[in-house]
Design a protein around this motif. Structure first.
Motif, PDB file in Angstrom:
ATOM      1  N   ALA A  32       0.864  -1.179   0.000  1.00 42.02           N
ATOM      2  CA  ALA A  32       0.000   0.000   0.000  1.00 42.02           C
ATOM      3  C   ALA A  32       0.899   1.227   0.000  1.00 42.02           C
ATOM      4  CB  ALA A  32      -0.913   0.009   1.215  1.00 42.02           C
ATOM      5  N   MET A  33       0.550   2.188  -0.820  1.00 49.38           N
ATOM      6  CA  MET A  33       1.258   3.466  -0.854  1.00 49.38           C
ATOM      7  C   MET A  33       0.252   4.543  -0.467  1.00 49.38           C
ATOM      8  SD  MET A  33       3.723   2.983  -4.142  1.00 49.38           S
ATOM      9  CE  MET A  33       4.931   4.184  -3.607  1.00 49.38           C
ATOM     10  N   ILE A  34       0.696   5.447   0.390  1.00 45.35           N
ATOM     11  CA  ILE A  34      -0.207   6.454   0.944  1.00 45.35           C
ATOM     12  C   ILE A  34       0.323   7.851   0.641  1.00 45.35           C
ATOM     13  CG2 ILE A  34      -1.288   7.311   3.057  1.00 45.35           C
ATOM     14  CD1 ILE A  34      -0.767   4.462   4.238  1.00 45.35           C
ATOM     15  N   ALA A  35      -0.569   8.711   0.184  1.00 48.34           N
ATOM     16  CA  ALA A  35      -0.259  10.126  -0.043  1.00 48.34           C
ATOM     17  C   ALA A  35      -1.366  10.943   0.635  1.00 48.34           C
ATOM     18  CB  ALA A  35      -0.199  10.430  -1.529  1.00 48.34           C
ATOM     19  N   HIS A  36      -1.080  12.190   0.907  1.00 43.94           N
ATOM     20  CA  HIS A  36      -2.108  13.021   1.524  1.00 43.94           C
ATOM     21  C   HIS A  36      -1.939  14.485   1.138  1.00 43.94           C
ATOM     22  CE1 HIS A  36       1.244  13.361   4.370  1.00 43.94           C
ATOM     23  NE2 HIS A  36       0.766  14.566   4.612  1.00 43.94           N
ATOM     24  N   SER A  37      -3.046  15.186   1.235  1.00 47.91           N
ATOM     25  CA  SER A  37      -3.070  16.644   1.102  1.00 47.91           C
ATOM     26  C   SER A  37      -3.673  17.166   2.404  1.00 47.91           C
ATOM     27  CB  SER A  37      -3.928  17.056  -0.098  1.00 47.91           C
ATOM     28  OG  SER A  37      -5.290  16.787   0.165  1.00 47.91           O
ATOM     29  N   ASN A  38      -3.962  18.443   2.459  1.00 52.26           N
ATOM     30  CA  ASN A  38      -4.570  18.973   3.678  1.00 52.26           C
ATOM     31  C   ASN A  38      -6.013  18.521   3.856  1.00 52.26           C
ATOM     32  OD1 ASN A  38      -5.542  20.556   1.556  1.00 52.26           O
ATOM     33  ND2 ASN A  38      -5.769  22.353   2.863  1.00 52.26           N
ATOM     34  N   SER A  39      -6.631  17.967   2.809  1.00 51.51           N
ATOM     35  CA  SER A  39      -8.050  17.610   2.901  1.00 51.51           C
ATOM     36  C   SER A  39      -8.359  16.139   2.677  1.00 51.51           C
ATOM     37  CB  SER A  39      -8.864  18.438   1.903  1.00 51.51           C
ATOM     38  OG  SER A  39      -8.412  18.173   0.586  1.00 51.51           O
ATOM     39  N   GLU A  40      -7.356  15.344   2.262  1.00 51.28           N
ATOM     40  CA  GLU A  40      -7.670  13.939   1.998  1.00 51.28           C
ATOM     41  C   GLU A  40      -6.427  13.058   2.057  1.00 51.28           C
ATOM     42  OE1 GLU A  40      -9.463  14.469  -1.796  1.00 51.28           O
ATOM     43  OE2 GLU A  40      -7.574  14.454  -2.864  1.00 51.28           O
ATOM     44  N   PHE A  41      -6.669  11.787   2.318  1.00 50.38           N
ATOM     45  CA  PHE A  41      -5.649  10.749   2.244  1.00 50.38           C
ATOM     46  C   PHE A  41      -5.989   9.866   1.056  1.00 50.38           C
ATOM     47  CE2 PHE A  41      -4.551  12.171   6.349  1.00 50.38           C
ATOM     48  CZ  PHE A  41      -3.330  11.628   6.684  1.00 50.38           C
ATOM     49  N   VAL A  42      -4.985   9.471   0.308  1.00 48.89           N
ATOM     50  CA  VAL A  42      -5.166   8.577  -0.833  1.00 48.89           C
ATOM     51  C   VAL A  42      -4.342   7.324  -0.552  1.00 48.89           C
ATOM     52  CG1 VAL A  42      -4.845   8.268  -3.316  1.00 48.89           C
ATOM     53  CG2 VAL A  42      -5.463  10.527  -2.411  1.00 48.89           C
ATOM     54  N   VAL A  43      -5.006   6.171  -0.523  1.00 43.54           N
ATOM     55  CA  VAL A  43      -4.333   4.902  -0.283  1.00 43.54           C
ATOM     56  C   VAL A  43      -4.461   4.067  -1.548  1.00 43.54           C
ATOM     57  CG1 VAL A  43      -4.143   2.878   1.203  1.00 43.54           C
ATOM     58  CG2 VAL A  43      -5.012   5.034   2.149  1.00 43.54           C
ATOM     59  N   ASP A  44      -3.328   3.764  -2.166  1.00 37.13           N
ATOM     60  CA  ASP A  44      -3.293   2.891  -3.339  1.00 37.13           C
ATOM     61  C   ASP A  44      -2.889   1.498  -2.885  1.00 37.13           C
ATOM     62  OD1 ASP A  44      -3.991   4.814  -5.216  1.00 37.13           O
ATOM     63  OD2 ASP A  44      -1.917   5.398  -5.582  1.00 37.13           O
ATOM     64  N   PHE A  45      -3.725   0.518  -3.198  1.00 36.05           N
ATOM     65  CA  PHE A  45      -3.427  -0.875  -2.900  1.00 36.05           C
ATOM     66  C   PHE A  45      -2.863  -1.502  -4.170  1.00 36.05           C
ATOM     67  CE2 PHE A  45      -6.524   0.313   0.280  1.00 36.05           C
ATOM     68  CZ  PHE A  45      -5.968  -0.219   1.423  1.00 36.05           C
ATOM     69  N   ILE A  46      -1.661  -2.059  -4.041  1.00 30.93           N
ATOM     70  CA  ILE A  46      -0.887  -2.514  -5.199  1.00 30.93           C
ATOM     71  C   ILE A  46      -0.600  -3.992  -5.078  1.00 30.93           C
ATOM     72  CG2 ILE A  46       1.346  -2.200  -6.373  1.00 30.93           C
ATOM     73  CD1 ILE A  46       1.264   0.702  -5.076  1.00 30.93           C
ATOM     74  N   ILE A  62      -9.905   6.916  -1.318  1.00 34.34           N
ATOM     75  CA  ILE A  62      -9.694   8.311  -0.949  1.00 34.34           C
ATOM     76  C   ILE A  62     -10.593   8.605   0.245  1.00 34.34           C
ATOM     77  CG2 ILE A  62      -9.807  10.710  -1.735  1.00 34.34           C
ATOM     78  CD1 ILE A  62      -9.613   9.504  -4.640  1.00 34.34           C
ATOM     79  N   MET A  63     -10.005   9.174   1.311  1.00 36.77           N
ATOM     80  CA  MET A  63     -10.787   9.433   2.514  1.00 36.77           C
ATOM     81  C   MET A  63     -10.348  10.724   3.182  1.00 36.77           C
ATOM     82  SD  MET A  63      -9.173   6.482   4.996  1.00 36.77           S
ATOM     83  CE  MET A  63      -9.045   5.259   3.725  1.00 36.77           C
ATOM     84  N   THR A  64     -11.195  11.227   4.052  1.00 37.96           N
ATOM     85  CA  THR A  64     -10.869  12.433   4.805  1.00 37.96           C
ATOM     86  C   THR A  64      -9.827  12.094   5.878  1.00 37.96           C
ATOM     87  OG1 THR A  64     -12.569  12.063   6.478  1.00 37.96           O
ATOM     88  CG2 THR A  64     -13.229  13.306   4.496  1.00 37.96           C
ATOM     89  N   PRO A  65      -9.102  13.094   6.369  1.00 35.46           N
ATOM     90  CA  PRO A  65      -8.162  12.837   7.462  1.00 35.46           C
ATOM     91  C   PRO A  65      -8.832  12.198   8.683  1.00 35.46           C
ATOM     92  CG  PRO A  65      -7.688  14.959   6.491  1.00 35.46           C
ATOM     93  CD  PRO A  65      -8.973  14.475   5.872  1.00 35.46           C
ATOM     94  N   ASP A  66     -10.046  12.624   9.001  1.00 32.08           N
ATOM     95  CA  ASP A  66     -10.781  12.050  10.132  1.00 32.08           C
ATOM     96  C   ASP A  66     -11.012  10.549   9.921  1.00 32.08           C
ATOM     97  OD1 ASP A  66     -12.383  12.254  12.603  1.00 32.08           O
ATOM     98  OD2 ASP A  66     -14.056  11.790  11.261  1.00 32.08           O
ATOM     99  N   HIS A  67     -11.424  10.169   8.721  1.00 34.47           N
ATOM    100  CA  HIS A  67     -11.666   8.752   8.442  1.00 34.47           C
ATOM    101  C   HIS A  67     -10.356   7.966   8.389  1.00 34.47           C
ATOM    102  CE1 HIS A  67     -15.742  10.069   7.320  1.00 34.47           C
ATOM    103  NE2 HIS A  67     -16.052   8.886   7.815  1.00 34.47           N
ATOM    104  N   ALA A  68      -9.272   8.594   7.934  1.00 32.97           N
ATOM    105  CA  ALA A  68      -7.976   7.924   7.936  1.00 32.97           C
ATOM    106  C   ALA A  68      -7.560   7.602   9.368  1.00 32.97           C
ATOM    107  CB  ALA A  68      -6.926   8.796   7.246  1.00 32.97           C
TER     108      ALA A  68
END
Length: 109
Positions: A32-46, A62-68
């Motif tokens: 899994a590779m994870i990236a984030h911005s100020n408004s969301e986390f993106v988790v790529d499952f590879i 793609i999820m909010t920081p709260d959900h991450a």
């Protein structure tokens, strides 16, 4: 005397979750590779395959920081329950090194 009343904010909310046959089959991922911005986390499952230098993203969530953060706590809780039932999970502390080697020969084009 028992009080069978529950304040509104403590009532359990029921959610009807539907799971299609296709989604129920699941997708195997070993990275899994994870990236984030100020408004969301993106988790790529590879899925990495032995000896193949190219890997495909099989799912992106793609999820909010709260959900991450909630996911982190839920994973922590479930790992603790798993280890209590089945024993300690070995590994997991080393970050993957690239290129990854699955013990076989490297692929050639």
């Amino acid at each position: 005397m028992e009080d069978d009343t529950t304040p509104d904010n403590e009532q359990q909310q029921q959610i009807n979750v539907e799971l299609s046959d296709e989604v129920a089959e699941g997708i195997y991922s070993n990275l899994a590779m994870i990236a984030h911005s100020n408004s969301e986390f993106v988790v790529d499952f590879i899925r990495l395959m032995p000896g193949i230098p190219k890997a495909k993203v099989k799912a992106r969530i793609i999820m909010t920081p709260d959900h991450a953060k909630r996911l982190l706590l839920a994973l922590k809780d479930n790992i603790e329950k798993y280890e209590k039932a089945f024993g300690k999970i070995e590994g997991g502390s080393d970050a993957p090194r690239f290129p990854l080697n699955f013990g076989g020969t490297l692929g050639e084009a």
